[in-house]
Design an enzyme around this catalytic site. Sequence first.
Site, PDB file in Angstrom:
ATOM      1  CD1 TRP A 182      -2.838   1.848   0.426  1.00  0.00           C
ATOM      2  CD2 TRP A 182      -1.280   2.610   2.082  1.00  0.00           C
ATOM      3  NE1 TRP A 182      -2.940   3.066   0.681  1.00  0.00           N
ATOM      4  CE2 TRP A 182      -2.079   3.407   1.747  1.00  0.00           C
ATOM      5  CE3 TRP A 182      -0.469   2.826   3.138  1.00  0.00           C
ATOM      6  CZ2 TRP A 182      -1.937   4.847   2.376  1.00  0.00           C
ATOM      7  CZ3 TRP A 182      -0.351   4.060   3.612  1.00  0.00           C
ATOM      8  CH2 TRP A 182      -1.324   5.140   3.210  1.00  0.00           C
ATOM      9  CD  GLU A 221      -4.429  -1.867   1.932  1.00  0.00           C
ATOM     10  OE1 GLU A 221      -3.290  -2.052   2.364  1.00  0.00           O
ATOM     11  OE2 GLU A 221      -5.407  -1.436   2.738  1.00  0.00           O
ATOM     12  CE  LYS A 223      -6.353   5.908   2.749  1.00  0.00           C
ATOM     13  NZ  LYS A 223      -5.117   5.635   4.030  1.00  0.00           N
ATOM     14  CG  ASP A 254      -8.481  -1.276   4.605  1.00  0.00           C
ATOM     15  OD1 ASP A 254      -9.737  -0.906   4.930  1.00  0.00           O
ATOM     16  OD2 ASP A 254      -7.569  -1.289   5.072  1.00  0.00           O
ATOM     17  CG  HIS A 257      -8.801   1.244   1.915  1.00  0.00           C
ATOM     18  ND1 HIS A 257      -7.538   1.238   1.718  1.00  0.00           N
ATOM     19  CD2 HIS A 257      -8.813   1.880   2.997  1.00  0.00           C
ATOM     20  CE1 HIS A 257      -6.708   1.341   2.486  1.00  0.00           C
ATOM     21  NE2 HIS A 257      -7.491   1.818   3.594  1.00  0.00           N
ATOM     22  CG  HIS A 281      -5.821  -4.783   5.019  1.00  0.00           C
ATOM     23  ND1 HIS A 281      -5.017  -3.756   4.757  1.00  0.00           N
ATOM     24  CD2 HIS A 281      -5.175  -5.870   5.054  1.00  0.00           C
ATOM     25  CE1 HIS A 281      -3.789  -4.175   4.757  1.00  0.00           C
ATOM     26  NE2 HIS A 281      -3.647  -5.741   4.726  1.00  0.00           N
ATOM     27  CG  ASP A 289     -10.120   4.393   5.637  1.00  0.00           C
ATOM     28  OD1 ASP A 289     -10.212   3.090   6.235  1.00  0.00           O
ATOM     29  OD2 ASP A 289      -9.021   4.640   5.008  1.00  0.00           O
ATOM     30  CG  ASP A 291      -7.824   2.468   9.653  1.00  0.00           C
ATOM     31  OD1 ASP A 291      -7.876   1.310   9.125  1.00  0.00           O
ATOM     32  OD2 ASP A 291      -7.345   3.455   9.141  1.00  0.00           O
ATOM     33  CG  ASP A 321      -5.116  -1.902   8.048  1.00  0.00           C
ATOM     34  OD1 ASP A 321      -4.489  -1.568   8.874  1.00  0.00           O
ATOM     35  OD2 ASP A 321      -5.099  -1.476   6.804  1.00  0.00           O
TER      36      ASP A 321
HETATM   37  C1  RNT Z   1      -3.830   2.483   4.677  1.00  0.00           C
HETATM   38  C2  RNT Z   1      -3.838   1.119   4.579  1.00  0.00           C
HETATM   39  C3  RNT Z   1      -2.546   0.227   4.920  1.00  0.00           C
HETATM   40  C4  RNT Z   1      -2.035   0.342   6.233  1.00  0.00           C
HETATM   41  C5  RNT Z   1      -1.147  -0.505   6.927  1.00  0.00           C
HETATM   42  C6  RNT Z   1      -0.660   0.316   8.182  1.00  0.00           C
HETATM   43  O1  RNT Z   1      -4.816   3.131   4.492  1.00  0.00           O
HETATM   44  O2  RNT Z   1      -5.059   0.575   5.111  1.00  0.00           O
HETATM   45  O3  RNT Z   1      -3.079  -1.052   4.691  1.00  0.00           O
HETATM   46  O4  RNT Z   1      -3.408   0.480   7.102  1.00  0.00           O
HETATM   47  O5  RNT Z   1      -0.394  -0.797   5.820  1.00  0.00           O
HETATM   48 ZN    ZN Z   2      -5.364  -1.628   4.887  1.00  0.00          ZN
END
Ligand code: RNT
Ligand code: ZN
Length: 410
Positions: A182, A221, A223, A254, A257, A281, A289, A291, A321
């Site tokens: 990523w 990955e 986003k 993810d 994302h 993820h 987003d 997390d 993640d």
């Molecule tokens: C970032 C991505 C990525 C990170 C990690 C730390 O938006 O989700 O995967 O969260 O690599």
């Molecule tokens: Zn991620």
Amino acid sequence: MAQGFEFAKERYAEWGVDVEAALRRLEGVRVSMHCWQGDDVGGFENPEAGLGGGLAVTGNAPGKARTIDELRADLETAFSLIPGRHRLNLHAIYGDFGPRPVPRDEIGPEHFRSWVEWCRERGLGLDFNATLFSHPLAQDGYTLSHPDPQVRKFWIGHVRRCREIASGFARELQGGSVHNLWIPDGAKDDTVERLPFRERLKESLDAIYDGRLDGLTDAVESKLFGIGSEAFVVGSHEFYLAYAMRKGLVLCLDMGHFHPTESVADKVSALAPFLPGLLFHVSRGVRWDSDHVVTATDEVRLLAREIVRAGLLDRCHLALDYFDASINRVGAWVIGMRSFLRTLLEALLEPLDRLRQAEGFERLALQEEAKALPIGPVWDEYCERQGVPPGGRWTAKVREYEARVLLRRG
Ligand code: RNT
Ligand code: ZN
């Protein structure tokens, strides 16, 4: 035996579900637990350097891991409360670098030897991620798509080394290794140029993925946006989807994302016919987003169900993640892993034969009634068989660890 387990087993049997078979399947599922929840994505390269790439961790719960030993102790505590054998997901900045700083384009397997040993002793698999943020050469927002060829060269060198390191993990440990890429590349405000950035990213990726490495699964990955890359993200979903298809790479989705009303679960069957595999993820976006710690939300339950219904459990790589520093970080790991595993169990316990046979209104009716099947005692029984506390009893262990270890870290 967990209270009510026999009763629950019978209830499921009435619906044609073999509980023991589901538990055996669940035992075979290995989820990759992300190291970065333990120290707010700090790592050991330069713990003073601030977090970059538009990633943000909020909160100041006491006891953040400051050293490799502290992180390992915290991971160990978390794993001791999670049923099953799993995997650890490292970022490149978590190497055992010793006293001298190691430039990212010079890291090698030697910096991860102690992690391999640590995982081997605990029966854990090991996955890996190149780190293209929190670094002076990533500060202006671009890495592999940077206009300056020297900057691109540096990051290409880093990712190539990361793939080698991960391939070494695959040779030394069970279950191969996934290297996920990523990058933070993007712009905060409206750009004039988009195509040149994407062409340069493609060129950089070609220099990185110039051949297969033994035991290594390569994932990329995408986003939608990030903090500081709201207007433009070079590595968007379409970009990586096209690239992964062309190169036969695994695509990483993810859950934070995509557009909030997009269903990541629906993408499983749309992508599986074209790609060698998918990496998830698992994350929880709250309004954006964000997390947040994974919980058993509808999105996560739908994803687990879709993977199981489509028979793709063996072709999917499952990873968590998120990063939350507002609550006990060890507790945050355990909540996410246990919740996700329980959603997988729920999916494995679905009365699929009955649901598939049903037609018309009955299909919907039975799906609704099946939601009331007694998963609780089956989950408790699984935890007991795996030697970890059932139900809510594990929180006392984290409290005890907090008092004994985390609160003494100063
Ligand atoms: C970032 C991505 C990525 C990170 C990690 C730390 O938006 O989700 O995967 O969260 O690599
Ligand atoms: Zn991620």
